[in-house]
Design a protein around this motif. Structure first.
Motif, PDB file in Angstrom:
ATOM      1  N   ASP A   3       7.729  26.415  13.435  1.00 21.53           N
ATOM      2  CA  ASP A   3       7.020  25.215  14.109  1.00 21.53           C
ATOM      3  C   ASP A   3       5.689  25.491  14.318  1.00 21.53           C
ATOM      4  O   ASP A   3       4.774  24.509  14.508  1.00 21.53           O
ATOM      5  CB  ASP A   3       7.871  25.072  15.658  1.00 21.53           C
ATOM      6  CG  ASP A   3       9.197  24.511  15.550  1.00 21.53           C
ATOM      7  OD1 ASP A   3       9.561  24.028  14.344  1.00 21.53           O
ATOM      8  OD2 ASP A   3       9.838  24.792  16.461  1.00 21.53           O
ATOM      9  N   THR A   4       5.075  26.821  14.113  1.00 16.60           N
ATOM     10  CA  THR A   4       3.911  27.080  14.287  1.00 16.60           C
ATOM     11  C   THR A   4       2.799  26.608  12.913  1.00 16.60           C
ATOM     12  O   THR A   4       1.565  26.979  13.035  1.00 16.60           O
ATOM     13  CB  THR A   4       3.658  28.649  14.563  1.00 16.60           C
ATOM     14  OG1 THR A   4       4.096  29.362  13.834  1.00 16.60           O
ATOM     15  CG2 THR A   4       4.157  28.714  16.063  1.00 16.60           C
ATOM     16  N   LEU A   5       3.633  26.547  11.769  1.00 18.34           N
ATOM     17  CA  LEU A   5       2.945  26.319  10.690  1.00 18.34           C
ATOM     18  C   LEU A   5       2.091  25.022  10.721  1.00 18.34           C
ATOM     19  O   LEU A   5       3.005  23.952  11.028  1.00 18.34           O
ATOM     20  CB  LEU A   5       4.042  26.650   9.390  1.00 18.34           C
ATOM     21  CG  LEU A   5       3.476  26.819   8.162  1.00 18.34           C
ATOM     22  CD1 LEU A   5       2.707  28.063   7.903  1.00 18.34           C
ATOM     23  CD2 LEU A   5       4.578  26.604   7.088  1.00 18.34           C
ATOM     24  N   ARG A   6       0.970  25.056  10.047  1.00 19.71           N
ATOM     25  CA  ARG A   6       0.206  23.610  10.103  1.00 19.71           C
ATOM     26  C   ARG A   6      -0.049  23.305   8.739  1.00 19.71           C
ATOM     27  O   ARG A   6      -0.410  24.149   7.874  1.00 19.71           O
ATOM     28  CB  ARG A   6      -0.710  23.669  11.089  1.00 19.71           C
ATOM     29  CG  ARG A   6      -0.353  23.776  12.493  1.00 19.71           C
ATOM     30  CD  ARG A   6       0.436  22.716  13.092  1.00 19.71           C
ATOM     31  NE  ARG A   6       0.704  22.680  14.561  1.00 19.71           N
ATOM     32  CZ  ARG A   6       1.734  23.033  15.175  1.00 19.71           C
ATOM     33  NH1 ARG A   6       2.604  23.684  14.377  1.00 19.71           N
ATOM     34  NH2 ARG A   6       2.037  23.238  16.294  1.00 19.71           N
ATOM     35  N   VAL A   7      -0.682  22.107   8.438  1.00 19.18           N
ATOM     36  CA  VAL A   7      -1.278  22.009   7.337  1.00 19.18           C
ATOM     37  C   VAL A   7      -2.664  21.685   7.658  1.00 19.18           C
ATOM     38  O   VAL A   7      -3.627  21.486   6.549  1.00 19.18           O
ATOM     39  CB  VAL A   7      -0.637  20.546   6.412  1.00 19.18           C
ATOM     40  CG1 VAL A   7       0.776  21.060   6.072  1.00 19.18           C
ATOM     41  CG2 VAL A   7      -0.800  19.337   7.696  1.00 19.18           C
ATOM     42  N   ALA A   8      -3.337  21.746   8.819  1.00 19.45           N
ATOM     43  CA  ALA A   8      -4.691  21.887   9.008  1.00 19.45           C
ATOM     44  C   ALA A   8      -5.218  23.202   8.738  1.00 19.45           C
ATOM     45  O   ALA A   8      -4.561  24.415   8.414  1.00 19.45           O
ATOM     46  CB  ALA A   8      -4.819  21.572  10.582  1.00 19.45           C
ATOM     47  N   ILE A  21      -1.659  21.601   0.912  1.00 22.11           N
ATOM     48  CA  ILE A  21      -0.694  20.915   0.236  1.00 22.11           C
ATOM     49  C   ILE A  21      -0.997  19.766  -0.756  1.00 22.11           C
ATOM     50  O   ILE A  21      -1.884  19.120  -0.149  1.00 22.11           O
ATOM     51  CB  ILE A  21       0.316  20.316   1.469  1.00 22.11           C
ATOM     52  CG1 ILE A  21       0.627  21.287   2.302  1.00 22.11           C
ATOM     53  CG2 ILE A  21       1.530  19.528   0.882  1.00 22.11           C
ATOM     54  CD1 ILE A  21       1.729  22.282   1.912  1.00 22.11           C
ATOM     55  N   HIS A  22      -0.739  19.765  -1.797  1.00 22.32           N
ATOM     56  CA  HIS A  22      -1.252  18.794  -3.026  1.00 22.32           C
ATOM     57  C   HIS A  22      -0.625  17.496  -3.009  1.00 22.32           C
ATOM     58  O   HIS A  22       0.475  17.616  -2.565  1.00 22.32           O
ATOM     59  CB  HIS A  22      -1.580  19.530  -4.261  1.00 22.32           C
ATOM     60  CG  HIS A  22      -2.523  20.480  -4.311  1.00 22.32           C
ATOM     61  ND1 HIS A  22      -3.896  20.447  -4.551  1.00 22.32           N
ATOM     62  CD2 HIS A  22      -2.621  21.922  -3.988  1.00 22.32           C
ATOM     63  CE1 HIS A  22      -4.440  21.354  -4.776  1.00 22.32           C
ATOM     64  NE2 HIS A  22      -3.626  22.406  -4.099  1.00 22.32           N
ATOM     65  N   SER A  23      -1.200  16.615  -3.078  1.00 20.18           N
ATOM     66  CA  SER A  23      -0.672  15.206  -3.199  1.00 20.18           C
ATOM     67  C   SER A  23       0.308  15.152  -4.084  1.00 20.18           C
ATOM     68  O   SER A  23      -0.051  15.609  -5.235  1.00 20.18           O
ATOM     69  CB  SER A  23      -1.535  14.107  -3.276  1.00 20.18           C
ATOM     70  OG  SER A  23      -2.396  13.949  -1.969  1.00 20.18           O
ATOM     71  N   LEU A  24       1.441  14.402  -4.035  1.00 19.52           N
ATOM     72  CA  LEU A  24       2.328  14.222  -5.181  1.00 19.52           C
ATOM     73  C   LEU A  24       1.697  13.137  -6.265  1.00 19.52           C
ATOM     74  O   LEU A  24       0.820  12.366  -5.683  1.00 19.52           O
ATOM     75  CB  LEU A  24       3.712  13.703  -4.793  1.00 19.52           C
ATOM     76  CG  LEU A  24       4.660  15.006  -4.286  1.00 19.52           C
ATOM     77  CD1 LEU A  24       5.745  14.426  -3.430  1.00 19.52           C
ATOM     78  CD2 LEU A  24       5.146  15.656  -5.656  1.00 19.52           C
TER      79      LEU A  24
END
Length: 364
Positions: free
Chosen positions: A50-55, A64-67
């Motif tokens: 739960d502590t993992l963010r993409v910020a 995280i790259h866009s598909l």
């Protein structure tokens, strides 16, 4: 059920491949089928802590790259990654009508003449043939999450505390007041230490080799060089190494602070586990209540065993994404493509090559 292509896995790599097949004109059903073992969209991201963010903070995920075809632009990137990314994957499946079938757990892939037979675990009440697909080509995008790796060490069974793998990380609060040993030299281990240290009684970081801290930005040139090193191993049929093993760890402000405070003071790997902690060959010991193994994963490719793809060196030799031992099979999200941007590229490349191969007899 007959189809032209089966895609196993609906994570970043599998969705990218499915998009490529769709764009080339193949239709879900007769053209391709995407099978996913999860109960809902999101792949392994559904299970991350739960502590993992993409910020961009100390606890963030890799970028995280866009598909292809749909930008990844969450309204609130500070929400947990295990919610934000699955929502994006779900929207992607709807946008391109990929018709992912789930939960389908593939148990074996076999060669039947010129075709591949994909067998899934039976579901209650289903027909005998409901979990079987035959196809001309296969894209394997099963990742690594279901195969956490914990190395064997003497005394492990006698340890009186808890042993956890990163896959089961319960959050920093579970380590309050405890003495924690974190094992592993990757990004996850560093992030766990920074989260655990403020609440734990003590933390100890051990790694097999000294960490490689990387100064400055990680540009495209460095990225290509790192991927090339991993790709070289895969081409030779060796087991793939994680890309981070050649990229090193970014020396961010948060990581610098961890080094200066002593939280990220690395110690060499212990030689054995005692009932109350860990011990080194020189007699040094460290008491521990919990050992957290941030020691990575192995590729989830057991279902491909009937195809005999492994080389004598222990890995699956690839030419691009294509298995050298069977050109009908493509592996994406494996070895050099085991990153979000690498998975994107590999998925699209596999789709292009498969479509060309399917259309070659007609052109001839």
């Amino acid at each position: 059920m007959d189809t032209q292509v089966v895609v196993i896995g609906a994570g970043q790599a599998g969705l990218s491949a499915a998009w490529g097949l769709r764009r080339a004109g193949l239709e879900p059903g007769p053209g391709f089928v995407v099978l996913d073992a999860e109960e809902a969209p999101g792949g392994a991201w559904r299970h991350r802590w739960d502590t993992l963010r993409v910020a961009g903070d100390a606890f963030s995920a890799h970028r995280i790259h866009s598909l292809p075809g749909l930008d990844f632009a969450p309204e609130d990137p500070d929400r947990p990654a295990n919610r934000v990314v699955p929502e994006y994957f779900a929207a992607y499946e709807r946008e391109f009508d990929l018709q992912v079938r789930r939960p389908v757990r593939v148990s074996a892939v076999r060669s039947v003449g010129e075709l591949l037979r994909v067998e899934a675990e039976p579901t209650i009440g289903a027909d005998a043939d409901a979990g079987v697909w035959t196809a001309q080509a296969l894209v394997n995008a099963t990742g690594t999450w279901t195969r956490p790796f914990v190395p064997a060490y003497p005394g492990a069974t006698e340890f009186r505390g808890r042993q956890l793998h990163a896959v089961d990380f319960p959050g920093p609060e579970a380590f309050a007041g405890q003495r924690a040993v974190v094992v592993g030299g990757g990004t996850s281990a560093v992030q766990f230490l920074l989260q655990i240290a403020p609440v734990a009684a003590a933390t100890t970081w051990v790694t097999r080799t000294p960490p490689r801290w990387r100064e400055g930005p990680f540009d495209d040139v460095a990225g290509r060089e790192a991927v090339a090193l991993v790709e070289e191993r895969v081409r030779a049929g060796l087991p793939p190494r994680p890309v981070v093993s050649v990229t090193g760890l970014p020396l961010t402000p948060a990581y610098r602070e961890g080094i200066e405070s002593g939280v990220l003071a690395r110690r060499p790997m212990f030689s054995r586990i005692t009932p109350d902690g860990v011990a080194w060959a020189d007699g040094t010991t460290e008491p521990a209540d919990v050992i957290l193994w941030a020691t990575g994963w192995r590729p989830a490719v057991g279902h491909l065993a009937p195809l005999h793809l492994r080389s004598p060196q222990g890995g699956i030799a690839l030419d691009g994404t294509r298995a050298v031992a069977d050109p009908r099979v493509h592996l994406v999200g494996y070895g050099p493509s085991a990153s979000t941007i690498g998975a994107n590229r590999a998925g699209r490349a596999a789709a292009r090559e498969i479509v060309q191969r399917l259309r070659a007899p007609a052109a001839a």
